[in-house]
Motif scaffolding. Structure first.
Motif, short mmCIF file in Angstrom:
data_model
loop_
_atom_site.label_atom_id
_atom_site.label_comp_id
_atom_site.label_asym_id
_atom_site.label_seq_id
_atom_site.Cartn_x
_atom_site.Cartn_y
_atom_site.Cartn_z
N GLY A 25 85.45 33.12 50.46
CA GLY A 25 85.97 34.32 51.11
C GLY A 25 86.98 33.97 52.18
N PHE A 26 86.74 32.89 52.89
CA PHE A 26 87.64 32.45 53.96
C PHE A 26 89.01 32.08 53.43
N ILE A 27 89.05 31.24 52.40
CA ILE A 27 90.34 30.75 51.91
C ILE A 27 91.11 31.82 51.14
N LEU A 28 90.40 32.77 50.53
CA LEU A 28 91.10 33.83 49.80
C LEU A 28 91.78 34.81 50.75
N CYS A 29 91.47 34.73 52.03
CA CYS A 29 92.16 35.55 53.03
C CYS A 29 93.19 34.73 53.80
N THR A 30 92.80 33.55 54.26
CA THR A 30 93.71 32.76 55.09
C THR A 30 94.92 32.25 54.32
N THR A 31 94.76 31.99 53.02
CA THR A 31 95.89 31.46 52.25
C THR A 31 97.04 32.47 52.14
N PRO A 32 96.79 33.69 51.62
CA PRO A 32 97.90 34.66 51.57
C PRO A 32 98.36 35.11 52.95
N LEU A 33 97.43 35.16 53.93
CA LEU A 33 97.82 35.57 55.28
C LEU A 33 98.79 34.57 55.90
N SER A 34 98.50 33.29 55.79
CA SER A 34 99.37 32.27 56.37
C SER A 34 100.75 32.31 55.73
N MET A 35 100.80 32.53 54.42
CA MET A 35 102.09 32.59 53.73
C MET A 35 102.88 33.83 54.13
N SER A 36 102.14 34.94 54.35
CA SER A 36 102.80 36.17 54.80
C SER A 36 103.35 36.01 56.21
N LEU A 37 102.58 35.36 57.08
CA LEU A 37 103.03 35.17 58.45
C LEU A 37 104.28 34.30 58.52
N LEU A 38 104.41 33.41 57.55
CA LEU A 38 105.61 32.56 57.49
C LEU A 38 106.81 33.30 56.89
#
Length: 300
Positions: free
Chosen positions: A64-77
């Motif tokens: 659950g953690f990585i399925l949120c942080t992965t797209p979020l980090s890419m969006s923030l970039l």
């Protein structure tokens, strides 16, 4: 008389063999290094056989953690023209990140694994949000799942209280900056929390330790981004956001490595990915006490 099979005896006491036996025989103890890899926590004594009865919940929370942080980090970039906020996947912050982390923390609590239970529950409750200003100058994000998702939902009125809701598009710049400066304090608290977890994780494994070590500058730079925007330094805020997002992406990649290691372990894959066990290298206070008592008795 039959000659003992030395090789079979050696294999019978290997960590993999003991793990297999532990799955079917509650009386077999799981080795400390294997236990640490399964639960991301040092092995502790717990009454009963819950760990042999129920499935391992650790991979659920990490997933659950990585399925949120992965797209979020890419969006923030801002990759591929994304909104630098991750607004399109806000549902995942609730129903993947928040939900799976909370369920995993409950499972860890039932198993008696205190440290991962604390970590997963606090991060499940900490999915923060960020709201754009009326002129769309900057969206300074930061944080994780339920808190993050809740701040994005208008009915929680997190940003509406500052006059930033859809019904008040003419909100003045002072209110916009006030919102960002106030929200930044939450990220400061998350920086302190990640620091505490980083210290405690030296008793788990290298991979888990690196996650918290990376989260410290991640939260710190995102907090600084909010503060910078609150003071009107939009260029500095955007730069700090990119730095924080970079650290979050690194956290996600380490999380994927841990997740793959846990999944392979769950199906008894032919080989295991090492996480860098520290629980058997850095002795706990209780274990040190037993060692000292044993030395004293031998001296007598």
């Amino acid at each position: 008389m039959a000659i003992p099979d030395v090789e079979s005896q050696r294999n019978a006491s290997s960590p993999d063999e003991l793990l297999n036996r532990a799955r079917s025989d509650g009386n077999v103890n799981i080795p400390a290094d294997v236990f640490e890899q399964m639960y991301l926590a040092p092995k502790t004594a717990v009454a009963g056989h819950l760990r042999q009865t129920f499935a391992n919940p650790t991979a659920i929370s990490i997933g659950g953690f990585i399925l949120c942080t992965t797209p979020l980090s890419m969006s923030l970039l801002g990759w591929q023209g994304s909104d630098r906020l991750g607004l399109a996947v806000v549902g995942s912050y609730f129903w993947i990140g928040g939900l799976l982390l909370i369920l995993g923390s409950i499972g860890e609590w039932i198993m008696g694994n205190t440290f991962p239970a604390i970590v997963f529950s606090t991060f499940g409750k900490t999915v923060q949000m960020f709201k754009s200003s009326r002129d769309n100058c900057l969206h300074s994000p930061g944080g994780f799942f339920l808190t993050f998702g809740a701040t994005l939902v208008p009915s929680y009125n997190a940003y509406g209280a500052y006059g930033l809701g859809a019904s008040n598009v003419a909100a003045d710049l002072t209110s916009v900056r006030m919102f960002h400066s106030t929200f930044a304090f939450f990220l400061v608290a998350m920086t302190l929390l990640a620091t505490v977890y980083c210290i405690a994780s030296v008793r788990t494994n290298i991979a888990f330790f690196l996650i918290f070590l990376s989260l410290i500058p991640c939260f710190a730079t995102l907090a600084a981004s909010y503060f910078a925007y609150g003071h009107g330094y939009t260029a500095s805020a955007a730069l700090l956001q990119n730095v924080g997002a970079g650290f979050l992406l690194a956290v996600s990649l380490i999380g994927w490595y841990i997740f793959v290691a846990l999944v392979l372990l769950s199906v008894d894959f032919p080989f295991r990915l090492p996480l860098g066990d520290l629980s058997t290298r850095i002795k706990g206070h209780t274990e040190k006490g037993h060692t000292e008592k044993h030395k004293v008795k031998k001296g007598e």
